[in-house]
Write a protein that holds these residues in place. Sequence first.
Motif, PDB file in Angstrom:
ATOM      1  N   MET A 174      36.155 -86.624  19.299  1.00  0.00           N
ATOM      2  CA  MET A 174      36.436 -85.235  18.941  1.00  0.00           C
ATOM      3  C   MET A 174      36.726 -85.150  17.437  1.00  0.00           C
ATOM      4  O   MET A 174      37.211 -86.126  16.842  1.00  0.00           O
ATOM      5  N   PRO A 175      36.391 -84.036  16.815  1.00  0.00           N
ATOM      6  CA  PRO A 175      36.555 -83.908  15.359  1.00  0.00           C
ATOM      7  C   PRO A 175      37.942 -84.314  14.858  1.00  0.00           C
ATOM      8  O   PRO A 175      38.064 -84.868  13.761  1.00  0.00           O
ATOM      9  N   ARG A 176      38.975 -84.086  15.670  1.00  0.00           N
ATOM     10  CA  ARG A 176      40.331 -84.394  15.227  1.00  0.00           C
ATOM     11  C   ARG A 176      40.524 -85.896  14.993  1.00  0.00           C
ATOM     12  O   ARG A 176      41.299 -86.302  14.110  1.00  0.00           O
ATOM     13  N   TRP A 177      39.850 -86.739  15.823  1.00  0.00           N
ATOM     14  CA  TRP A 177      40.043 -88.187  15.716  1.00  0.00           C
ATOM     15  C   TRP A 177      38.769 -88.942  15.321  1.00  0.00           C
ATOM     16  O   TRP A 177      38.769 -90.168  15.279  1.00  0.00           O
ATOM     17  N   ASP A 178      37.697 -88.212  15.076  1.00  0.00           N
ATOM     18  CA  ASP A 178      36.408 -88.855  14.825  1.00  0.00           C
ATOM     19  C   ASP A 178      36.460 -89.864  13.668  1.00  0.00           C
ATOM     20  O   ASP A 178      35.809 -90.910  13.720  1.00  0.00           O
ATOM     21  N   HIS A 179      37.250 -89.564  12.641  1.00  0.00           N
ATOM     22  CA  HIS A 179      37.305 -90.451  11.477  1.00  0.00           C
ATOM     23  C   HIS A 179      37.994 -91.781  11.784  1.00  0.00           C
ATOM     24  O   HIS A 179      37.886 -92.732  11.007  1.00  0.00           O
ATOM     25  N   LEU A 180      38.687 -91.846  12.939  1.00  0.00           N
ATOM     26  CA  LEU A 180      39.378 -93.084  13.329  1.00  0.00           C
ATOM     27  C   LEU A 180      38.546 -93.955  14.259  1.00  0.00           C
ATOM     28  O   LEU A 180      38.969 -95.064  14.610  1.00  0.00           O
ATOM     29  N   LEU A 181      37.369 -93.475  14.654  1.00  0.00           N
ATOM     30  CA  LEU A 181      36.565 -94.168  15.659  1.00  0.00           C
ATOM     31  C   LEU A 181      36.255 -95.608  15.254  1.00  0.00           C
ATOM     32  O   LEU A 181      36.510 -96.549  16.008  1.00  0.00           O
ATOM     33  N   VAL A 182      35.701 -95.798  14.082  1.00  0.00           N
ATOM     34  CA  VAL A 182      35.309 -97.128  13.639  1.00  0.00           C
ATOM     35  C   VAL A 182      36.521 -97.986  13.304  1.00  0.00           C
ATOM     36  O   VAL A 182      36.482 -99.217  13.436  1.00  0.00           O
ATOM     37  N   GLU A 183      37.609 -97.343  12.899  1.00  0.00           N
ATOM     38  CA  GLU A 183      38.809 -98.093  12.510  1.00  0.00           C
ATOM     39  C   GLU A 183      39.489 -98.748  13.711  1.00  0.00           C
ATOM     40  O   GLU A 183      39.752 -99.945  13.711  1.00  0.00           O
ATOM     41  N   TRP A 184      39.792 -97.953  14.762  1.00  0.00           N
ATOM     42  CA  TRP A 184      40.517 -98.552  15.882  1.00  0.00           C
ATOM     43  C   TRP A 184      40.393 -97.830  17.219  1.00  0.00           C
ATOM     44  O   TRP A 184      40.562 -98.454  18.264  1.00  0.00           O
ATOM     45  N   THR A 185      40.078 -96.527  17.238  1.00  0.00           N
ATOM     46  CA  THR A 185      40.124 -95.828  18.532  1.00  0.00           C
ATOM     47  C   THR A 185      39.036 -96.296  19.510  1.00  0.00           C
ATOM     48  O   THR A 185      39.167 -96.082  20.718  1.00  0.00           O
ATOM     49  N   TRP A 186      37.964 -96.935  19.009  1.00  0.00           N
ATOM     50  CA  TRP A 186      36.939 -97.444  19.918  1.00  0.00           C
ATOM     51  C   TRP A 186      37.492 -98.529  20.841  1.00  0.00           C
ATOM     52  O   TRP A 186      36.919 -98.805  21.910  1.00  0.00           O
ATOM     53  N   ARG A 187      38.617 -99.129  20.464  1.00  0.00           N
ATOM     54  CA  ARG A 187      39.208-100.207  21.264  1.00  0.00           C
ATOM     55  C   ARG A 187      39.916 -99.689  22.518  1.00  0.00           C
ATOM     56  O   ARG A 187      40.067-100.427  23.507  1.00  0.00           O
ATOM     57  N   ILE A 188      40.359 -98.449  22.496  1.00  0.00           N
ATOM     58  CA  ILE A 188      41.173 -97.910  23.585  1.00  0.00           C
ATOM     59  C   ILE A 188      40.479 -97.998  24.942  1.00  0.00           C
ATOM     60  O   ILE A 188      41.073 -98.468  25.927  1.00  0.00           O
TER      61      ILE A 188
END
Length: 484
Positions: A174-188
């Motif tokens: 989602m746009p709110r967290w999209d910038h964190l995808l490559v950094e760490w949220t893909w791990r969740i």
Amino acid sequence: MDAQRQPPIKIMGATLLGTAIEWYDYGIYIFAAAVVFPKVFFPTFDDATGVLVSYITLAIAGITRPLGAVLFGHIGDRLGRRRALIISLVTMTIATTSIGMLPGFATAGWISVILLFTARIVQSLAVGGEWGGATLYAVEAAPPGLRALYGSFPQIGNGLGLLGSTGMFTLITMPRWDHLLVEWTWRIPFLIAGVLGIFGIWLRIRLEESPIFQAAVAEEASEEDQKLPIVELMRTDWRTVLKATGAFLITIAGLYVISAYVNARGTTVLSFNEHDVSQSGMMVSITIIVVVPLAAWAADVWSTRLVTLVGLIMHMVVAFPMLYFVEFDTIWGLWLGQFLGTVASSIAYAVIGTYVSGWFQARTRQSGISLAYQLAGLFSMAVPAFSQYLDTASGHHWQPVAGLFFVMAAISTLCVFIHSKADLIDADIAAREKQKATDKAKAAAKAAAAKAKATAGAAAHKAKAVASKAKPKAKDGDNSSALS
């Protein structure tokens, strides 16, 4: 208690959740391979090449799936379906969770790639035994007249797993967290797989063993020459394995085209972003969840062979329209294209496991169905990369990929069409029911004989008692006569 007398919800939960976790793992890996791993693990390549290399790791690791089929098929055919289900899920849970803990290329360089590859190999090994074991257990534990419905439980898990994975990635893109995808949220999503796995393991531990497997073990115990399941399978049924592999082909490889290829093309050639393809993936999952039980119900009413052939032929019908609509480059075109492919896939996938499991003898059944499915899966692992190659080599035209989809569907249809042997699970069930009826008749005859004996004994005892009472009266009568 045997498996056939277990509550349906118990069998459904254990088989459905296990394959849901398998397909959740697949979904998060295939999505990450398309939109995250090229940036996290392969940043030295351009976007298209990064996706291609990412898919190549998926395909190479998939080589271990047939080995997993042999390993877990042996466990299932020798030690029990239940034990194989538990071990496969434990292994898969550990491997998937570990992917969420790996360092990226920026931190560990090529070591991160090796670790990713290793985790994927272990994951594929476990997957090699998961689907066949879950489908076979559900089919063997099903009551008469509901085999296709029970056999569809793991296939519904497919839709739930994909829904969970696409839902997770829809949330984190989602746009709110999209910038964190490559950094760490893909791990969740990978870490959440660990929690789901623990729950699935608990459900499987509570299962009883398959009644058909127990009957096969009792029969084999009386035989002196007990061969390894894979040796016996390849000696007597290798042609059936080849036909079953072909039958499974489009139901696995086709879904890779519908999801992986379309997602990759949508985000690299067309104008869709990661959130768009995630939303469309959720639609695909919901379609599977709805269509699979309906197709299974139809198979129980009519025929698993008929419904399987309908689903396979539908793949050929939608091969070109499916990708044609995606090329509209609109959300509705994307949804419609994937919907057409998913309906065909769901109809065939709902019942083909139930149908093909009846092609093998009980003592080699898990080895047979698992090996055939994973050999088809081995080829299918190369389909995303090969589709990407066809797309790039043709100047980003979709028609060669549609042609590939059509040919794979034709192969599967032919393999099902030429198989004409009787269903061996039906024969197993008929033999078991006949034995039950024989045992019941013997027990009834024994009970009737015992009852007759008891009745005769009671009558004799009563007659003896009456006779005993009559003697004193007679004596009294004689004494009275003498006195007079």
